[in-house]
Motif scaffolding. Structure first.
Motif, PDB file in Angstrom:
ATOM      1  N   GLU A 243       0.827  -1.200   0.000  1.00  0.00           N
ATOM      2  CA  GLU A 243       0.000   0.000   0.000  1.00  0.00           C
ATOM      3  C   GLU A 243       0.869   1.261   0.000  1.00  0.00           C
ATOM      4  OE1 GLU A 243      -3.974   0.407   2.195  1.00  0.00           O
ATOM      5  OE2 GLU A 243      -3.716  -0.103   0.106  1.00  0.00           O
ATOM      6  N   ALA A 246       2.586   1.667  -3.284  1.00  0.00           N
ATOM      7  CA  ALA A 246       1.686   2.214  -4.303  1.00  0.00           C
ATOM      8  C   ALA A 246       1.491   3.713  -4.095  1.00  0.00           C
ATOM      9  CB  ALA A 246       0.341   1.496  -4.254  1.00  0.00           C
ATOM     10  N   SER A 247       1.383   4.141  -2.819  1.00  0.00           N
ATOM     11  CA  SER A 247       1.171   5.565  -2.561  1.00  0.00           C
ATOM     12  C   SER A 247       2.421   6.379  -2.873  1.00  0.00           C
ATOM     13  CB  SER A 247       0.727   5.785  -1.113  1.00  0.00           C
ATOM     14  OG  SER A 247       1.834   5.766  -0.251  1.00  0.00           O
ATOM     15  N   GLY A 249       3.907   5.943  -5.659  1.00  0.00           N
ATOM     16  CA  GLY A 249       3.917   6.063  -7.112  1.00  0.00           C
ATOM     17  C   GLY A 249       4.415   4.830  -7.840  1.00  0.00           C
ATOM     18  N   ILE A 250       4.508   3.692  -7.134  1.00  0.00           N
ATOM     19  CA  ILE A 250       4.973   2.474  -7.783  1.00  0.00           C
ATOM     20  C   ILE A 250       3.783   1.686  -8.310  1.00  0.00           C
ATOM     21  CG2 ILE A 250       6.079   0.233  -7.368  1.00  0.00           C
ATOM     22  CD1 ILE A 250       7.765   1.691  -5.242  1.00  0.00           C
TER      23      ILE A 250
ATOM     24  N   LEU B  51      -5.377   4.554  -4.804  1.00  0.00           N
ATOM     25  CA  LEU B  51      -4.796   3.222  -4.614  1.00  0.00           C
ATOM     26  C   LEU B  51      -5.736   2.131  -5.110  1.00  0.00           C
ATOM     27  CD1 LEU B  51      -3.302   3.680  -1.046  1.00  0.00           C
ATOM     28  CD2 LEU B  51      -2.127   3.826  -3.231  1.00  0.00           C
ATOM     29  N   ARG B  71       0.430   6.862 -11.895  1.00  0.00           N
ATOM     30  CA  ARG B  71       0.707   6.618 -10.470  1.00  0.00           C
ATOM     31  C   ARG B  71       1.741   7.598  -9.920  1.00  0.00           C
ATOM     32  NH1 ARG B  71      -2.015   4.591  -7.289  1.00  0.00           N
ATOM     33  NH2 ARG B  71      -0.806   6.098  -6.151  1.00  0.00           N
ATOM     34  N   ARG B  72       2.795   7.810 -10.677  1.00  0.00           N
ATOM     35  CA  ARG B  72       3.872   8.649 -10.174  1.00  0.00           C
ATOM     36  C   ARG B  72       3.449  10.126 -10.033  1.00  0.00           C
ATOM     37  NH1 ARG B  72       9.743   8.270  -9.932  1.00  0.00           N
ATOM     38  NH2 ARG B  72       9.567   6.097 -10.487  1.00  0.00           N
ATOM     39  N   ALA B  75       1.489  10.479  -6.966  1.00  0.00           N
ATOM     40  CA  ALA B  75       2.320  10.413  -5.765  1.00  0.00           C
ATOM     41  C   ALA B  75       3.125  11.687  -5.569  1.00  0.00           C
ATOM     42  CB  ALA B  75       3.252   9.201  -5.843  1.00  0.00           C
ATOM     43  N   GLU B  82      -1.033   5.075   5.787  1.00  0.00           N
ATOM     44  CA  GLU B  82      -1.972   4.018   6.135  1.00  0.00           C
ATOM     45  C   GLU B  82      -1.995   3.809   7.650  1.00  0.00           C
ATOM     46  OE1 GLU B  82      -0.906   0.046   4.885  1.00  0.00           O
ATOM     47  OE2 GLU B  82       1.135   0.686   4.526  1.00  0.00           O
ATOM     48  N   PHE B 102      10.858   9.447  -3.426  1.00  0.00           N
ATOM     49  CA  PHE B 102      10.853   8.466  -4.510  1.00  0.00           C
ATOM     50  C   PHE B 102      10.080   8.931  -5.750  1.00  0.00           C
ATOM     51  CE2 PHE B 102       9.271   4.809  -6.819  1.00  0.00           C
ATOM     52  CZ  PHE B 102      10.415   4.052  -6.981  1.00  0.00           C
ATOM     53  N   PRO B 103       8.837   9.445  -5.575  1.00  0.00           N
ATOM     54  CA  PRO B 103       8.090   9.824  -6.782  1.00  0.00           C
ATOM     55  C   PRO B 103       8.705  11.016  -7.528  1.00  0.00           C
ATOM     56  CG  PRO B 103       6.836  10.321  -4.801  1.00  0.00           C
ATOM     57  CD  PRO B 103       8.006   9.521  -4.371  1.00  0.00           C
TER      58      PRO B 103
END
Lengths: 352, 252
Positions: A243, A246-247, A249-250, B51, B71-72, B75, B82, B102-103
């Motif tokens: 999760e 994914a958040s 950006g993967i 998500l 997705r990127r 992000a 969570e 990372f993004p």
């Protein structure tokens, strides 16, 4: 201000480059040393210097007079064997590190998850049922088996809505199933000689490997190492689960599929050549993590290096422990690996 | 509007978890999401963070359909924390916070001064700067949660989505975290259980029950004795607190 910052950055980058080069040199020297020792050990002991000269002779750098038999033993038997051990150790350790990260389970590795068992079923099917022939078709059969085992584990652990713990249980089921399939194929279709050969091969043996195997395994594991390193940061981002990954950006599904396929490919290639060698993928990543920490950009090269050294040493032990006899390599790795497995299991349960 | 959802429907199998939800999160404001256990708060947050894909309805980020954004890029502007972020890996605090960059980095790009600045700001804001070289497994629950918040802030988000961030925290850390989140100049959507915290720290509230929105508005519009009885099955008295001029709930 910006100028000094830039030169500072450049100097730091240069420093890192030097450090990296230095570490690489140390790693290659270390591997070369254990390979040299491995080549020297056996019924016909060969001094390190002879091995070194034999290699430089063959490269065309020197022309030192050497014993012809020594040269043949080095080139036709022992050097290819030691170098295959290097890449097998590196590949299994990398696979273990990736599986442990993606499944977030410290006990994950190709052997525990039944991927090795699947690969051996595929290989045995090719050998005994005679589906195709040659090194490539052996690897293809192993890959099909490894992938089937992986799909089995993935479906079972997802279907059970399980966390990482379920994956291990699914792996146990996969191991049982594919080992049973292997036994079934061997007992129904093979003759006595084949059955004996397969039993020996199943426990792992570097006995049959020569230069063609080296060519294949070096390409596959080399490619695997580079591909893993490109995914190093992504593997870090999996630390807190799918999760969070994914958040960040993967594309979790695609990333996992690619990385699992990579481990299946490396494991399958290795198993098709040298049989199922357990616990390397388990022990080495933990040792490497202890040495360099959990960040994958350091962990993965450390795994490849430590795995290579460990496997060559295990191969040396398998030949040297009992005089005039070669132990299956899987026996040696299991003797080291199982106590280690128990230790991790014990600690893991106390933490969770 | 920063995040806008229209008619979201999401099912697991035949069970409808989110049943026709529409809501708007205004820029820079804190939106609280209330509701009993199993009312669909976590599922809604996952949909809003991109998500999970809803079976029908759409989510707009500044007027752009979230399905058309990769997705990127999502992000790069939406950060999500969570409920139980756990790991068995023993990363340093600084490495966890760096994950937030990372993004913003491509596969080959190096670590830039902008990345450094974002990470340092996030550590300062969450009060984790002094612990930057501590190991994750040595942190207390509150420190872990603040590290996760720092990781999310390092993403330089315009929208921050938090799922019950104050769970398992002592009261000091609950208040500290809520105060920090509500003071941030970014849009926040928080799922909460503590109704008084919702009242104190949120600009607007949305109350969910069985996958539907049953009330929405400012805290004094939403937190009424009737609603508390109908939705949460508790008898309560609601008075305006003399201390913060917002509704305060006394359970009787």
């Amino acid at each position: 201000m910006t100028v000094t910052a830039d030169t500072g950055g450049a100097r730091r980058a240069f420093g890192q480059f030097l450090l990296l080069g230095g570490l690489l040199l140390v790693a290659i020297t270390g591997i070369a040393l254990v390979v040299g020792i491995s080549v020297g050990i056996g019924d016909l002991p060969i001094p390190l210097a002879t091995t070194f000269s034999a290699v430089t002779n063959r490269m065309g750098w020197t022309a030192i007079e050497l014993n012809r038999i020594h040269e043949t033993v080095i080139w036709d038997y022992r050097l290819s064997r030691a170098l295959v051990a290097v890449f097998c150790g590196a590949g299994l350790a990398l696979s273990g590190a990736i599986l442990q990260s993606l499944l977030r389970n410290p006990l994950a590795e190709p052997y525990v998850l039944g991927i090795s068992a699947g690969a051996s079923t595929g290989t045995v099917a090719v050998v005994i049922l005679g589906l195709g022939a040659g090194t490539i078709s052996l690897s293809a059969g192993a890959f099909a088996g490894a992938f089937a085992a992986f799909c089995f584990v993935a479906l079972l652990s997802n279907g059970a809505r399980g966390g990482p713990d379920r994956t291990i249980l699914a792996g146990v089921a996969a191991s049982q199933l594919f080992n049973a399939a292997t036994s079934y194929i061997v007992t129904t279709a093979g003759n006595a000689q084949q059955a004996r050969d397969v039993m020996f091969w199943l426990l792992g043996s570097f006995g049959g490997v020569r230069w063609p195997e080296f060519a294949l395994v070096s390409v596959v594991v080399g490619f695997g190492l580079i591909a893993c390193l490109l995914h190093a940061r992504m593997l870090d981002a999996f630390a807190f689960g799918d999760e969070t990954a994914a958040s960040l950006g993967i594309n979790v599904g695609r990333a996992k599929l690619a990385l699992f396929a990579l481990t299946a490919m490396m494991t399958a290639t290795i198993v098709s050549m040298v049989g199922t060698i357990g616990f390397v993928g388990l022990v080495v990543p933990h040792a490497a993590r202890f040495l360099v920490g959990p960040l994958h950009v350091r962990l993965l090269p450390a795994c490849a290096f430590t795995g290579a050294i460990f496997m060559v040493l295990a191969d040396i032990a398998s030949r040297a422990l009992i005089p005039q006899q070669v132990l299956p390599i899987g026996v040696v790795t299991a003797l080291v690996g199982v106590p280690f497995f128990c230790l991790i299991l014990y600690r893991y349960q106390r933490v969770s | 509007m920063s995040i806008k959802a229209e008619n979201l429907v999401w099912k697991i199998g035949s069970k409808t978890v989110i049943d026709g939800i529409s809501l708007v999160a205004e820029p820079g404001k804190t939106l609280g999401l209330l509701g009993p256990n199993g009312s669909g708060k976590t599922s809604l947050l996952r949909l809003l963070a991109g998500l999970k894909r809803p079976q029908s309805g759409q989510i707009m980020l500044d007027g752009e359909d979230i399905r058309t954004i990769g997705r990127r890029p999502i992000a790069q502007r939406v950060a999500f924390i969570e409920q139980h972020a756990a790991t068995n890996s023993n990363l340093l605090v600084i490495d966890v916070v760096k994950l937030g960059r990372f993004p913003h980095r491509s596969m080959f790009s190096g670590w830039t001064p902008a990345d450094d600045a974002a990470v340092n700001d996030a550590l300062e804001q969450t009060g984790m700067a002094a612990k930057r070289n501590d190991r994750w497994q040595s942190l207390s629950g509150g420190e872990k949660q603040r590290t996760q918040l720092a990781r999310a802030l390092a993403q330089s988000p315009r929208e921050l989505i938090l799922d019950e961030p104050t769970n398992h925290l002592d009261i000091h850390h609950q208040i500290g975290l809520m105060r920090l989140v509500s003071s941030l100049p970014i849009t926040s959507i928080i799922a909460l259980h503590d109704l008084n915290h919702a009242s104190m720290f949120c600009d607007r509230l949305v109350v969910m029950e069985a996958g539907k929105i049953v009330a929405s508005g400012t805290p004094d519009e939403v937190l009424t004795q009737d609603l508390l009885r109908d939705v949460f099955s508790v008898e309560a008295r609601v008075e305006i607190s003399p201390h913060h001029r917002r509704p305060h709930i006394y359970f009787v």
